[in-house]
Design a protein around this motif. Sequence first.
Motif, mmCIF file in Angstrom:
data_model
loop_
_atom_site.group_PDB
_atom_site.id
_atom_site.type_symbol
_atom_site.label_atom_id
_atom_site.label_comp_id
_atom_site.label_asym_id
_atom_site.label_seq_id
_atom_site.Cartn_x
_atom_site.Cartn_y
_atom_site.Cartn_z
ATOM 1 N N ALA A 81 1.692 37.239 -2.980
ATOM 2 C CA ALA A 81 1.704 36.323 -1.838
ATOM 3 C C ALA A 81 2.541 36.897 -0.701
ATOM 4 C CB ALA A 81 2.251 34.961 -2.263
ATOM 5 N N ILE A 82 3.633 37.577 -1.043
ATOM 6 C CA ILE A 82 4.484 38.184 -0.018
ATOM 7 C C ILE A 82 3.717 39.256 0.748
ATOM 8 C CG2 ILE A 82 6.540 39.615 0.339
ATOM 9 C CD1 ILE A 82 7.805 38.152 -2.035
ATOM 10 N N LEU A 83 3.006 40.122 0.033
ATOM 11 C CA LEU A 83 2.267 41.207 0.684
ATOM 12 C C LEU A 83 1.133 40.657 1.556
ATOM 13 C CD1 LEU A 83 2.120 43.779 -2.265
ATOM 14 C CD2 LEU A 83 3.600 43.826 -0.241
ATOM 15 N N ILE A 84 0.422 39.638 1.059
ATOM 16 C CA ILE A 84 -0.643 39.031 1.863
ATOM 17 C C ILE A 84 -0.049 38.397 3.121
ATOM 18 C CG2 ILE A 84 -2.351 37.168 1.928
ATOM 19 C CD1 ILE A 84 -2.837 37.688 -1.067
ATOM 20 N N GLY A 85 1.062 37.692 2.948
ATOM 21 C CA GLY A 85 1.721 37.072 4.093
ATOM 22 C C GLY A 85 2.173 38.086 5.126
ATOM 23 N N LEU A 86 2.701 39.214 4.669
ATOM 24 C CA LEU A 86 3.145 40.247 5.606
ATOM 25 C C LEU A 86 1.994 40.729 6.483
ATOM 26 C CD1 LEU A 86 5.570 42.412 3.408
ATOM 27 C CD2 LEU A 86 6.162 40.875 5.280
ATOM 28 N N VAL A 87 0.831 40.917 5.867
ATOM 29 C CA VAL A 87 -0.339 41.366 6.635
ATOM 30 C C VAL A 87 -0.779 40.274 7.618
ATOM 31 C CG1 VAL A 87 -2.756 42.049 6.495
ATOM 32 C CG2 VAL A 87 -1.113 42.936 4.826
ATOM 33 N N LEU A 88 -0.882 39.041 7.128
ATOM 34 C CA LEU A 88 -1.369 37.949 7.974
ATOM 35 C C LEU A 88 -0.427 37.665 9.145
ATOM 36 C CD1 LEU A 88 -2.681 35.407 5.293
ATOM 37 C CD2 LEU A 88 -4.017 36.949 6.741
ATOM 38 N N PHE A 89 0.873 37.778 8.928
ATOM 39 C CA PHE A 89 1.829 37.453 9.986
ATOM 40 C C PHE A 89 2.067 38.627 10.929
ATOM 41 C CE2 PHE A 89 3.808 34.542 6.555
ATOM 42 C CZ PHE A 89 2.810 33.615 6.761
ATOM 43 N N THR A 90 1.745 39.830 10.477
ATOM 44 C CA THR A 90 1.958 41.012 11.319
ATOM 45 C C THR A 90 0.825 41.213 12.314
ATOM 46 O OG1 THR A 90 3.255 42.110 9.596
ATOM 47 C CG2 THR A 90 2.283 43.513 11.286
ATOM 48 N N LEU A 91 -0.402 40.897 11.916
ATOM 49 C CA LEU A 91 -1.547 41.147 12.795
ATOM 50 C C LEU A 91 -1.434 40.413 14.142
ATOM 51 C CD1 LEU A 91 -4.495 41.195 10.222
ATOM 52 C CD2 LEU A 91 -3.475 43.140 11.449
ATOM 53 N N PRO A 92 -1.032 39.121 14.171
ATOM 54 C CA PRO A 92 -0.873 38.482 15.492
ATOM 55 C C PRO A 92 0.204 39.147 16.353
ATOM 56 C CG PRO A 92 -0.952 36.829 13.751
ATOM 57 C CD PRO A 92 -0.828 38.154 13.079
ATOM 58 N N LEU A 93 1.255 39.665 15.724
ATOM 59 C CA LEU A 93 2.291 40.350 16.494
ATOM 60 C C LEU A 93 1.769 41.676 17.045
ATOM 61 C CD1 LEU A 93 5.328 39.588 14.173
ATOM 62 C CD2 LEU A 93 4.949 38.698 16.475
ATOM 63 N N LEU A 94 0.925 42.354 16.288
ATOM 64 C CA LEU A 94 0.277 43.561 16.803
ATOM 65 C C LEU A 94 -0.562 43.223 18.034
ATOM 66 C CD1 LEU A 94 -0.691 46.511 16.680
ATOM 67 C CD2 LEU A 94 -2.382 45.801 14.969
ATOM 68 N N ALA A 95 -1.290 42.114 17.970
ATOM 69 C CA ALA A 95 -2.094 41.691 19.123
ATOM 70 C C ALA A 95 -1.204 41.345 20.313
ATOM 71 C CB ALA A 95 -2.956 40.489 18.738
ATOM 72 N N LEU A 96 -0.069 40.726 20.054
ATOM 73 C CA LEU A 96 0.857 40.391 21.134
ATOM 74 C C LEU A 96 1.396 41.656 21.795
ATOM 75 C CD1 LEU A 96 3.530 37.623 21.071
ATOM 76 C CD2 LEU A 96 4.207 39.915 21.743
ATOM 77 N N TYR A 97 1.807 42.628 20.985
ATOM 78 C CA TYR A 97 2.317 43.887 21.538
ATOM 79 C C TYR A 97 1.236 44.623 22.333
ATOM 80 C CZ TYR A 97 6.365 43.293 18.444
ATOM 81 O OH TYR A 97 7.488 42.828 17.824
ATOM 82 N N GLN A 98 0.007 44.569 21.840
ATOM 83 C CA GLN A 98 -1.095 45.211 22.567
ATOM 84 C C GLN A 98 -1.323 44.525 23.909
ATOM 85 O OE1 GLN A 98 -2.716 47.877 22.275
ATOM 86 N NE2 GLN A 98 -4.448 47.588 23.653
ATOM 87 N N ALA A 99 -1.176 43.195 23.946
ATOM 88 C CA ALA A 99 -1.340 42.473 25.209
ATOM 89 C C ALA A 99 -0.267 42.869 26.218
ATOM 90 C CB ALA A 99 -1.286 40.967 24.951
ATOM 91 N N ILE A 100 0.911 43.285 25.733
ATOM 92 C CA ILE A 100 1.998 43.670 26.638
ATOM 93 C C ILE A 100 1.789 45.068 27.191
ATOM 94 C CG2 ILE A 100 4.486 44.162 26.762
ATOM 95 C CD1 ILE A 100 4.828 42.027 24.558
ATOM 96 N N VAL A 101 1.523 46.038 26.297
ATOM 97 C CA VAL A 101 1.484 47.447 26.735
ATOM 98 C C VAL A 101 0.076 47.942 27.004
ATOM 99 C CG1 VAL A 101 3.640 47.990 25.556
ATOM 100 C CG2 VAL A 101 1.473 48.286 24.335
ATOM 101 N N GLY A 102 -0.958 47.282 26.441
ATOM 102 C CA GLY A 102 -2.341 47.692 26.698
ATOM 103 C C GLY A 102 -2.681 49.074 26.200
ATOM 104 N N ASN A 103 -2.011 49.520 25.133
ATOM 105 C CA ASN A 103 -2.233 50.877 24.627
ATOM 106 C C ASN A 103 -1.993 50.856 23.119
ATOM 107 O OD1 ASN A 103 -2.048 53.576 23.828
ATOM 108 N ND2 ASN A 103 -1.116 54.218 25.759
ATOM 109 N N TRP A 104 -3.079 51.066 22.334
ATOM 110 C CA TRP A 104 -2.930 51.023 20.877
ATOM 111 C C TRP A 104 -1.995 52.116 20.378
ATOM 112 C CZ3 TRP A 104 -4.280 46.824 18.460
ATOM 113 C CH2 TRP A 104 -5.321 46.035 18.951
ATOM 114 N N GLY A 105 -1.922 53.220 21.095
ATOM 115 C CA GLY A 105 -1.018 54.295 20.709
ATOM 116 C C GLY A 105 0.444 53.919 20.841
#
Length: 649
Positions: A322-346
């Motif tokens: 459950a911890i590992l699944i939660g880490l993936v589920l909670f990290t993906l929205p933060l990745l999207a947030l960071y992408q919205a800020i910098v606009g660069n997947w790299g």
Amino acid sequence: MRAEALPQLTARAVILAIVLAVILAAANTYLGLFAGMTIASAIPAAVVSMAVLRALGGGTILENNIVQTGASAGSSIASGVIFTIPALIILGYWTEFKYSWVLAIAGLGGLLGVLFSVPLRRSLIVDQGLAFPEGKAAAEVLKTGENPAQGVKILAGAALLGGFMKLAAASGLRLISDTAAGAVWLGKGIAYAGTNLSPALLGVGYIVGLNIGIVVLAGGVIGWNIAIPLYSMFAESNPDLLAAITGACGAIGTGDAECAAGVIWSREVRYLGVGAMLVGGVWTLISLRKSLFSGIRTGLAVARAGANANIAHTERDLPMKAILIGLVLFTLPLLALYQAIVGNWGVSVPMTIIMIVAGFLFVSVSAYMAGLVGSSNNPVSGITIATILFSAGVLVVLLGPDAEIGPVAAIMIGAVVCCAACIGGDNLQDLKCGYIVGATPWKQQVMLAIGAISSALVMAPVLNLLAQAYGIGVPTESHPNPLLAPQANLMASVARGMFGGDLPWNTIGIGAAIGAAIIALDSWLKARGSSFRVPVLACAIGIYLPIELMVPIFLGGLLAHFVERRAHVGNDEEARDKVHRMGMLFAAGLITGEALMGIFIAIPIVVAESADVLALPPSMQLGKWLGLVMLAVVAWLLYRSATKARPEH
């Protein structure tokens, strides 16, 4: 009835925990922006829970434990948010706090903090047996359970006192002043003295104790009574500083001395605190490295073995799957947030990786420090500075040294890590309490996650209300004396400085040297086995903040010392514990009452668009002397409330 069969995660316990979490989150938001400190809230939450559930027909010790677990998430989420997110306003990236973004950072950061801390429970609580002082204290309150109505009465009475003084102060009726301070010229030097008249700061000092009170005041003396006079005497060798002083305050030696002290502190001295905090954050990591990595390895090993269904309910954590699944589920929205800020997947992908690695590392540091010195003294600001420095260093390479978005991106990483670290330390405190009273760990972990999300839901509205009423961080024409938000100001300065900003690196270097000297002194005291210690981050915050905030904290610590001395007359350990508990409740009430009143006052100010909406006529404003008398009365009532809990022999 076996402990396993006792009700724990009941509907009424969850609802009460959510209500208290929201209230405590709002109160600690105000306190943290005002004074740079927040307090652990497990004990007042436990007392309120016992009283409320008793009124509803009685509650089990494990239900009360669930309530204090969820409620304490409010102060943790508030700490993580106010230490970092206001920096986005200070940097000019936001003009107001965006609800969805604040919710994502605080909520997801808090959930990650819960997950990251699960593998550490057995190592730090069971194997190493760290103290976790607030957790132990909360457990003692829950175990005694005696007369919770008396505890609620003390808590409520103190809250009314704290609220009344806040209403009477400069942001409300203006019956009294916020501070009693003054400065005079001694040749070209400045002598400055004063105190804030806040009962909340008196309560903070009572809770953190005399040792920390002395250290933060010593930091204030270094900044205001040593550094400021030196900068003033040699201002002529610094043309920019001299121009700033004379332009705002008049000539050196004849102008407004208090004004000059403020200019010197703002432009130079607070960066001594920055340097000391930087060194303190690095030293925290270095000094904990062996215990940290040992604890992580042990915790992960136990968590992997947790699939054994025959283990006792008191050893059942959330499963690793459950911890590992939660880490993936909670990290993906933060990745999207960071992408919205910098606009660069790299760039956004490395940002996310840094956030995950730093989050796990610093949750471990925070949990270990909470076990040693308690959540109230946990140096999360130093942890966050280290995160922002490292993140900014990587982003300078990825984005370039002149990237305007660079400081914002670094703050966004630090904000998530800070929320996770705050929750991580709090989680282990609550689990220590649960370990003592026989609770089920996974149920507490679920409740803490619920409390974190509930608190995150209200953070943006509270921040926007306070920003509109008082201003945050940066003085403006409409808010010349804003809530200082010291940690957020610090984070903004560090992040901006890494991307070509104008930071006084020489002053920061001197502050780093001061920090190193404090560390050396503390190491010497440790080697001698001294009970008095000098934590570098406590001294650094004293240097960084105005000294008038440190004085009532010291006085509160001194008051706690006198109470403890009185309580230790005789050998009645139960009476001593009661004295300690009553004093802590009174102090917590002062803090909660003032903080909540600060939020309530903000409502008419915002509605009327006027800071003077509640102000009395000038003829009725009695100033600092009445404020000093009122603060003295509050201090006496705190002392009296605590000491009368000890039966006379």
